[in-house]
Each structure stands twice: as structure tokens, then as C-alpha cells.
Write an enzyme that holds these catalytic residues in place. Structure first.
Site, PDB file in Angstrom:
ATOM      1  N   GLU A 179      37.892  43.136  37.048  1.00  0.00           N
ATOM      2  CA  GLU A 179      37.654  44.093  35.965  1.00  0.00           C
ATOM      3  C   GLU A 179      37.906  45.516  36.447  1.00  0.00           C
ATOM      4  O   GLU A 179      37.663  45.856  37.604  1.00  0.00           O
ATOM      5  CB  GLU A 179      36.214  43.957  35.455  1.00  0.00           C
ATOM      6  CG  GLU A 179      35.965  44.840  34.230  1.00  0.00           C
ATOM      7  CD  GLU A 179      34.606  44.629  33.584  1.00  0.00           C
ATOM      8  OE1 GLU A 179      33.871  43.726  34.015  1.00  0.00           O
ATOM      9  OE2 GLU A 179      34.285  45.389  32.650  1.00  0.00           O
ATOM     10  N   ARG A 219      28.486  56.356  33.784  1.00  0.00           N
ATOM     11  CA  ARG A 219      28.942  55.292  32.872  1.00  0.00           C
ATOM     12  C   ARG A 219      27.803  54.649  32.096  1.00  0.00           C
ATOM     13  O   ARG A 219      28.010  53.992  31.094  1.00  0.00           O
ATOM     14  CB  ARG A 219      29.646  54.209  33.679  1.00  0.00           C
ATOM     15  CG  ARG A 219      28.678  53.567  34.665  1.00  0.00           C
ATOM     16  CD  ARG A 219      29.132  52.243  35.158  1.00  0.00           C
ATOM     17  NE  ARG A 219      28.387  51.870  36.366  1.00  0.00           N
ATOM     18  CZ  ARG A 219      28.521  50.734  36.980  1.00  0.00           C
ATOM     19  NH1 ARG A 219      29.375  49.843  36.527  1.00  0.00           N
ATOM     20  NH2 ARG A 219      27.819  50.454  38.061  1.00  0.00           N
ATOM     21  N   ARG A 239      34.821  29.458  21.571  1.00  0.00           N
ATOM     22  CA  ARG A 239      35.041  30.820  21.092  1.00  0.00           C
ATOM     23  C   ARG A 239      36.031  30.917  19.935  1.00  0.00           C
ATOM     24  O   ARG A 239      36.059  31.952  19.249  1.00  0.00           O
ATOM     25  CB  ARG A 239      35.504  31.707  22.253  1.00  0.00           C
ATOM     26  CG  ARG A 239      34.550  31.726  23.434  1.00  0.00           C
ATOM     27  CD  ARG A 239      33.132  32.119  23.059  1.00  0.00           C
ATOM     28  NE  ARG A 239      32.233  32.117  24.207  1.00  0.00           N
ATOM     29  CZ  ARG A 239      30.953  32.433  24.163  1.00  0.00           C
ATOM     30  NH1 ARG A 239      30.375  32.762  23.017  1.00  0.00           N
ATOM     31  NH2 ARG A 239      30.200  32.392  25.241  1.00  0.00           N
ATOM     32  N   ALA A 263      34.307  50.975  36.641  1.00  0.00           N
ATOM     33  CA  ALA A 263      33.797  52.270  36.181  1.00  0.00           C
ATOM     34  C   ALA A 263      32.977  52.950  37.266  1.00  0.00           C
ATOM     35  O   ALA A 263      32.458  54.042  37.062  1.00  0.00           O
ATOM     36  CB  ALA A 263      32.960  52.075  34.915  1.00  0.00           C
ATOM     37  N   TRP A 316      32.146  36.752  27.241  1.00  0.00           N
ATOM     38  CA  TRP A 316      33.306  36.083  27.853  1.00  0.00           C
ATOM     39  C   TRP A 316      33.003  35.668  29.295  1.00  0.00           C
ATOM     40  O   TRP A 316      33.338  34.584  29.736  1.00  0.00           O
ATOM     41  CB  TRP A 316      34.468  37.077  27.833  1.00  0.00           C
ATOM     42  CG  TRP A 316      35.827  36.584  28.079  1.00  0.00           C
ATOM     43  CD1 TRP A 316      36.273  35.821  29.127  1.00  0.00           C
ATOM     44  CD2 TRP A 316      36.987  36.839  27.270  1.00  0.00           C
ATOM     45  NE1 TRP A 316      37.611  35.616  29.019  1.00  0.00           N
ATOM     46  CE2 TRP A 316      38.084  36.221  27.896  1.00  0.00           C
ATOM     47  CE3 TRP A 316      37.209  37.552  26.093  1.00  0.00           C
ATOM     48  CZ2 TRP A 316      39.384  36.286  27.375  1.00  0.00           C
ATOM     49  CZ3 TRP A 316      38.495  37.612  25.584  1.00  0.00           C
ATOM     50  CH2 TRP A 316      39.569  36.980  26.209  1.00  0.00           C
TER      51      TRP A 316
END
Lengths: 302, 302, 302, 302
Positions: free
Chosen positions: D120, D196, D223, D123, D110
Site C-alpha cells: 500500500e 494523516r 464481494r 502515508a 478488502w
């Protein structure tokens, strides 16, 4: 070992074929071309191509017909002026193309820099190699207790050993199962685009990455910084060494104005002017928050 | 005459200095380097630098260590596949830098292509030359009667003469006044950043323009098209001649899939399938608007 | 007068139609919507739409499910932190759309900011109005004697009068001839895409411009700055007034860290540390060039 | 279950607060706002905000003062014209902001769409949840035997069971070890940014993603296409359902010209013209490669 003998042979072959060109050429960069600069345990950075040199920056700034002035000093002064005043478009006139091998979790940070061109090795189309990043003992850091996204002291003894065992064990098992799922030996074999999802974020990927010098400096300012995660910083450091040989005047200006410089807010400038006038300023009287004041003081200490 | 003797001498000097390089080099492009390809009455396009060749496209698509396959045919097939399936990132791995001299109204269309790097000659900082685009008689077209943004027949006789007189006269007067306002002869002299506003849109400017091959193809598809304004199309045409020598396989694929191809809507495909099955289709039965039907029929005629 | 009665009526009609929405809504911006803020003699800035508010910035930074924390103070602190550390992506989560009427030479500077969406009034398709920017007497500045791209003292007396006469006279004559060339009265009429080239750079154009808050701040930092040309700075100033009402916390952080702040090079920080320790530093001992030293001293004076 | 009760409560609270606005508002989109559209086993797509409607497209194309024409038919015709002729800038005048929860390997595809804004979940900063994508039995496909990056038949029996066991087992073990490494229970606890890297690519992440309508259509064309990987296609399909309610006229034009249409190369058009004239054309006589001919025939069948 980041390169197989076959790969090394391909690189050697490419380095053997010299051509004549009328383009701007930098001997220091020719020495870097195609060679793999090793980073982390299996990664590397390779220069595949470059466009322009220090003169290309001033030539574009002046929109000149030839190479611009002969006086190197004038070019350096102009480059420093452009950097100081954030005139970024002349730096965009230089371009570099790299081949990078890197762990997926590093690639995920890197790709956030959108103004660049990327072709990544496709795990839908091809099978990834059994190569995982396993940190060296001295980089196995604990969570920082003061910074939510930083590292603290290095793990010791049993805890370090257990962590390394888990990372290694899970990587190998994940790859064994990746191969087992793909295998068409007596079975259909899972689609590659599905099997890859079993691989952890320390698996290595690789890509071609092309970027102009202005956007590369932006990347380096953020990623060669002490707050960047160690595993991406070593890539940024390796690229810095290359850029230093490619555009020495621009790199020196970048170091002076971006990496070694500091910026202050209006409140910071107020405090600074008072301090220069001999007044005492405290966090409370400055109007800064505790975090901001800590950073302010750190800047002044250097 | 787009170049002064001094400018030509600078270009000749640059063309005299050949260097050794390990980078991908294209003999056909070396022949273009620095030379001015004349466009319109005072404009030009000059190649200042380039990065990559046809092989660089497939090398990036394969993320390979060396130059990729030796078989030229495989490279051509892969390039055609990438172009057909809109896999644009490998084409972004080639880059070109041009020096362009062009009228301001052309520059205003050109700059709408945002994914490129630009350094324009600054009329805040420097004084523009007395150079204006005056169309040749055969390009002095009337407003189209069918297309709100197109041209019709060529103007004739007295009307043509009067138009040329106005364009020439207003350009010269505007420049005379520009000089008069700037003059510090017995007066202060108006700021250059203000005086320039008296100059009409047919005055020439110049810039360095750097773009990757994917975005260049996008530019060429729109600007080398028959619907583009003539005065920008001639620049696009001149660039096409250069690209053909730079990346012949990619350019051939571009011509086949973009310039010479056609696209149809779902309604268009319905109509086409019926026609191939021997049915008669009309604008009314197709569901297309009159304009769309006209374009559909034109595509089928070629 | 920037608006005709018809245009004003259309704006009034749009302001009359209120709707219910669940989206983030800012009363201060609702008051701006559609209204024309006058700029220069015929120009304006109008807010057409907006997305997000201060909370949308922190909501995205936290990737939260609802509106984020209730405590306004926490949101302000986070916004200041993001601004201080150049975390630009949360600011990209707010978007604004403006309708701007502006002289062509201003539009040519403005469009250099590439990360924005633009739809400009087409002079290929439509006929431009007889509207030209003629500076007011107090903005008729001489060329600066110290800065190649700046302004000096205001022109006086006869020189000022002569300059205004030329600007006005050439604008009107250029427009008369534009109309004469376009006219189809007893002749074909020149194509609009050609006739427009007779119009000088002070003619007004207009466009819809949409940009995210991060890129808008970048635009404002450069264009609301004292070094920007006056004629674009007044547009930036008008937009600042709008942004202040839209995202007050983000705008305050922008003012503190970007507009009111300062940055120093490594050499500048060296000098600063010595000065704070009581040493005397001169241009020569600082290692800075004369220009850089002048800017350094100016920063400290504020 | 993609949402916890707390998260659902935050969403419900946001949906309860309606405001008055003068902005363009679309009732169909208001119904979508904040709600989670479930995708895959733990993922979702939520509309957080939107700017513009069908009229905003034509308003910008016309650079008009009010809402543009009252006649809906005229707007639809203009939108179809803009789509047909690749006039992309008016579509950029609409913007949408989504909150998406998705597996990391989907996020990696993406993010290749660069012209968008992204925040986003970090983490480095936070701890990821124990949520992994495990395909349903009917999506457990074998590697395609004809397409290097596609899927073939669905896996059966023991092989399917073994694959699911491996995916589930490795995901759980990776997460157990992730937690064990992070734990500060009697130990320092590994830094989150390191721990992570043990998590596989089927772990879920989430982000805020903001994009303009033109670039969204480009994303959807690639997509929501049958060649896209199933796991990203289901997200694209969910977004299509939203866009249909947001800008119905633009979406209809997109479906007709992009999703349902076809394009032909110059060679394809040659073949087509011959076929319409009653000639027989074969792959050999067409000059197309086998792959291209197969796609050509498929287009004609529909």
C-alpha cells in the site's frame, strides 16, 4: 477512560468464576486475564485466553507423551536452541487471544500481519463511540529531516497548540456530523456503512485478535522496535509485559536473539573479521552504502 | 497396542494434575484431555489442549467485554447464522491441539491442509518404531471400476491372503534392513536421514497438530466425507466425536449446514425450480453433464 | 533418465510457441522455461511460468504507475534496502511456478513450507513409475557422531555395498509387489490408494509448486544451507541457479544479507564489542552455552 | 479524474513495449494490461501482470509435461468438475496482480482477505492527494430497517443535500488542516505519520494487490454478492469483467457453481424432498428459523 462501569462489571464477573482444568496453566497469566491494560488515551489490551506455556514448546519439539523433561534447565536450553536456529514450529504451539481497543490508523498497520485471526467491531452494523486519539504534547513530533518515515523534534508553542486544536476540532465536528447523518429524528437517517466514512483515522475501533507465539514474536520484533511508529509501539510494549509473564523462557530467548541481537551481511562480516584482525575499515573500503555503513557502526556501538 | 506402559503412565500423571483457571473451560473436553482415542491398528488421536467454547464464538462476533448474552438460545441462533452465511472469523477464535499417531500415507494427505501448526516426529533425528498399518480383511478393497480414486468390493480368499502376506512381509523386511543399515555394531552405521528412506508409506509417524475451529471444520468436511479414503476418514470421525463435546452448538450447525446439506449450481437450481413447478427434467434438458446429473439426483434422494 | 522421449517432445513443442506480451519479461528466464534441470538420479526442476522481474519489486514498493525509475542503480539500492530491513512484501510481488520430480522423503520436508501452492501427482488416481532414489557411493554417509540430525564420514567397502544392495533390493521387491497387488489379471486388483502404501520413501513423486519470491528466499535460506539434508539441498541449489537469472539484483541482495551474513544474540554482540575493544572473551565469560559459543566462533572465522 | 496526464503517459509507454515470451499468454488479458478501469469517482482497477490461463489449471491438475490435452471440451469438463468438487489447488496455479485506487473504508474491508500480497501507498512516507469519495445522489441510501448492516431507500431532498454538504465540507476541511499541519512554512511541520490521522475514511489510498485465482474467486463470491456494500461491489464487478477475459472456462464454472448456485442445510434438503414429493412444508414444520426460511424461499424463487 477506556472502560465504562458496565464493562468493568462484566470483566469483574468473568474474573470471579474460577474453574478446574487439566490444561497447562500459568499463574502469571491468570493474573492478567480479562483486565484492561491501558494504552494511549482511550485504548487498552486485554488477555481473553491463552493456550500453552514454556513446556508446551519443548513438548511439541520432542513430540512427547507427557509434559517432557522435569529439568527446567533442559527446557530453557532447548528453547534457546530452537530460537537461535529459527525452528519456528514449536513456538506456534502456544496461542494467545487479546481484546484490543486502538485508533484506526494503528489498526491499519497492525492488520498487515496476516497470520492471525481477527474479529473487528463492525461500523456497518453498529455505531462507533465518540472516542478519538489526541496525542499528548510530548508526542507531537515534527517530521524527521533525515528519515522519510520518522519523527524529529517535539513541536513547540503555537505550532503545537494549533495542531492540537485542529485535531480536536476536526474530530468533534466529524463525530457531530456522523451523528447528524445517522439521526432518524424527522428524517430517514443515512446508512451506518456510509456515515462512518466521515470519521477520521484517529477514531477508536476494537477487535479480538488471536495469534500463535511465533507470529506474535514476529509482530513484536517489528512493532516494539525503535523504528516503529510510537502509537503502535506502546501496544507492542504492553503485550511484551504480558508475554514475559506467560512464557518467561521463550521471552528471554526472544529478547536475547531477536530484540537485543544484530545481523550482518556478507560485506559486514568481511569488515568485522578485518577489524578483529586489527585492520582499519572505512565505508569506502567496506563496499557498503552510506546508509548500510551507518547502521553497521550503530550495531557495533550498541 | 498404540501406547507403552511408560507412555500410559505419563498420560495418567498429566491427568492427575488439576489447576484453577479463569479461562473458558468445557467439562466435556476435560474428560478427553490427554487420553488416547485408538484409530486403526496402532494409531490414536489425543487432545493436548483447547482454547474457547461455544460462547467464545459469539463473544468474538459481538466483540463484547464479558461472556456475551446469558441466553443460550441466542448464542445458538447466532452460531447458526454465522455458519449459514460463511462468517468464518468467529469460528477461528477457538483452537485445538492434538497429538496424532498415523501412517505416513495418511500424514501425506493430512498435511495438505496448510492452515495449521505441525511438529512431526523427526526421522532425521530419531529412530522410528517397528509399527506398520496392515488393513483388516474387511478394508482390503479392490480398485473401484467406476471411480478412478475410489474403492470397490472387498477382496476375497487367496487374493486377500496374498496381499496381506506381501504387505506384512515387505514391512518387516524393510524394517529389518532399516535396523541393519543403522546398526553401529562393527560398522559405521548409515545416517538416520538416509536409512529412513527404505521404510514404506504404511509405517507410523506422529505429530502435534494445532488448528482453529474454522479450519478444522474445513478439514472434517473433506475428510469425514464418504469420498475420503477410509484410513483418513477414521481419524476425522474420531475428531468429530471430540468436537461434538467441545463446542456442541457449533458442531450441530456444522452438521446441519455442511455435512448434511447440499449445494446446487445455477443449472441445478433451474432444474429444481422446474421440478417443483411439476415439469419433468432429464439430464439432457438440464444442461448438466452425466456426472453432474448423477450427483444432482443423489442429492435429491439423500 | 528423468524424461521419456514423449515428455521431451511435449517440452520441445511448448518451447516452440513464442507469443507477444506486454508483461515484464526476462530473457534469462525465457531460456529456462520448460527445460528439465536434472537433479539426483531421476529427479528434475522445470520452470513452468514466472511473474515479475527486479523492477516489479521496486515498482510495488513505490506503488508507481509505470515501471519506476530508469536508473538501474536506484533500483538495486532500493532492493538492498528492502532486503536489509526485512520489508518482505515487495518481494512477494514476484511469483514462480515449477514442475519438480523428487523422492517422497524429500517431498515430505519440502511441503512443510506452507505458504505455497501445490498440485501433486495422485497415487490414489494413478500408478507410480518404477523410479527410486539410490544414492551414489559418495553420498552414502554414516550417522554424524556430533550432530543428531547430520551426516558423518562416507561408508566404505562392504558396508557401503550391503547398504546399496538392501536399498536396491527392497525398492525393486516393493515395486514388484505393488504391481502384483494392482494387477487385475485373473483377480480384482487392490485399490491404488491402498497398494501405494507398500512403496518406500525413496520412490519418486512429482508436483507443480508455485511460490512468491519472498517465501522462495525463505525456502532457499533453509534448504540451500549446509545443515540441510543433501538430497533437498541439491534441489535448492538448482533453483538458486534459476533465480539468479530471473531477478539478479534481488538474488545478489539475498546472497549478501541472508546466505553470506550472520546474526548475533545480545550476548554475542556484548562479546563482539569487547573483542573489538581488545578484551579477551571466553565461552565462560560470554555467558553463552558451549553450542552457541562454537557457532559464534565459526561465524567469526567465516 | 483518476489519472493525471503524467500517469497516463507512463501507462501508454508501458503498453507500447511488446516482448516475445514462451509463457502462457491470453490475448484478452493483454488488452487489459496497465489500462485503468474507472471505479467510483476517483478510483480504478489496473491489471499489472497475470500468470496462467485456463489450460494452466488443467495442466496442474494432471501434473502434465506439456500443455495438456488439445481438446478444449475436455479442459472445460475438468474445470467444471474441479469447481464442483471444491478441488481448489489447481485454481491456485493462476495468479493476477492489480493496481487499485480505492477509499480507505473500502480498503479496510478488502484487506480482511488475508491470502493475498499487498503493497500500500505509505502515508507515513508520502503525502496523500486531495481525493475523497463523495457518493452520487442515487447511492446515498438510508439505513435498512430490516437488515442491521444494509441499506434501505435512497435519501431525498433536503436530507440528501445536507449529508452531501457535510461529507464534502468535512473532507475539504480535514485536508486543509492536514496540509496546514504538514506545512514547513515558518514552522517545523507535523510528522506525516501523525498528520494523516486527521483524514476521514473516504480519502483515497492505493495499493498493488496480488492474489491467486482460487482466493480471488473467494473474494469475488463475497464481494460481488448483492449483500456486499455497494462501494466494494463495484470493484469486484470490475474485476469480474477482467477475469472473464482471462480464464473464460474457469469464470463460467465459477458463475454456475458459486454465483448462480444455492446451498441448503440438512433441514432445507428435508423440506425440499418433501416438497418434491408433493407435501406442503411451512416454516414451522421445517424446523428452520424465520430468517433461514425466508432465505430458503428466496433461493427457490431465484
Amino acid at each position: 477512560m477506556p472502560l465504562t462501569p458496565d464493562q468493568q462489571a462484566e470483566i469483574d464477573a468473568a474474573r470471579g468464576e474460577s474453574q478446574q482444568t487439566l490444561r497447562a496453566t500459568v499463574p502469571g497469566m491468570e493474573a492478567h486475564l480479562y483486565k484492561a491494560h491501558e494504552v494511549l488515551d482511550h485504548g487498552f489490551v486485554r488477555v481473553i485466553d491463552y493456550m500453552g506455556d514454556d513446556s508446551a514448546i519443548t513438548q511439541a519439539a520432542r513430540v512427547s507423551y507427557g509434559k517432557g523433561t522435569k529439568a527446567v534447565q533442559n527446557d530453557e536450553g532447548l528453547i534457546r536452541y530452537l530460537m537461535r536456529h529459527w525452528h519456528s514450529t514449536p513456538f506456534e504451539m502456544c496461542e494467545i487471544k487479546l481484546h484490543v481497543k486502538l485508533p484506526v490508523f494503528v489498526a491499519r498497520q497492525w492488520i498487515r500481519h496476516r497470520t492471525a485471526n481477527v474479529n473487528e467491531y463492525s461500523a456497518r452494523y453498529s455505531i462507533l463511540d465518540r472516542e478519538f486519539y489526541i496525542p499528548q504534547a510530548e508526542h507531537l513530533a515534527a517530521q524527521s529531516t533525515v528519515n522519510n518515515q520518522g519523527r524529529g523534534a517535539v513541536l513547540q508553542g503555537e505550532e503545537a497548540a494549533r495542531v492540537l486544536d485542529m485535531l480536536r476540532g476536526d474530530s468533534m465536528r466529524a463525530y457531530d456530523h456522523y451523528e447528524a447523518m445517522l439521526s432518524q429524528d424527522g428524517q430517514d437517517g443515512l446508512a451506518r456503512e456510509l456515515a462512518r466514512m466521515n470519521l477520521p483515522a484517529n477514531v477508536y475501533t476494537q477487535w479480538y485478535w488471536k495469534v500463535d507465539l511465533h507470529n506474535l514474536f514476529h509482530f513484536l520484533r517489528l512493532r516494539a522496535d525503535s523504528h516503529a511508529q510510537y502509537e503502535i509501539r506502546v501496544y507492542a510494549d504492553a503485550i511484551c509485559e504480558v508475554v514475559k509473564d506467560w512464557v518467561p523462557a521463550a521471552y528471554a530467548a526472544f529478547e536475547d536473539y531477536r530484540m537485543g541481537g544484530a545481523q550482518f551481511s556478507a560485506r559486514g562480516m568481511d569488515a568485522l573479521r578485518k577489524m578483529l584482525a586489527g585492520e582499519t575499515v572505512t565505508q569506502e573500503s567496506s563496499g557498503m552504502s552510506k546508509g548500510e555503513w551507518r547502521e553497521f557502526e550503530a550495531s557495533l556501538k550498541g
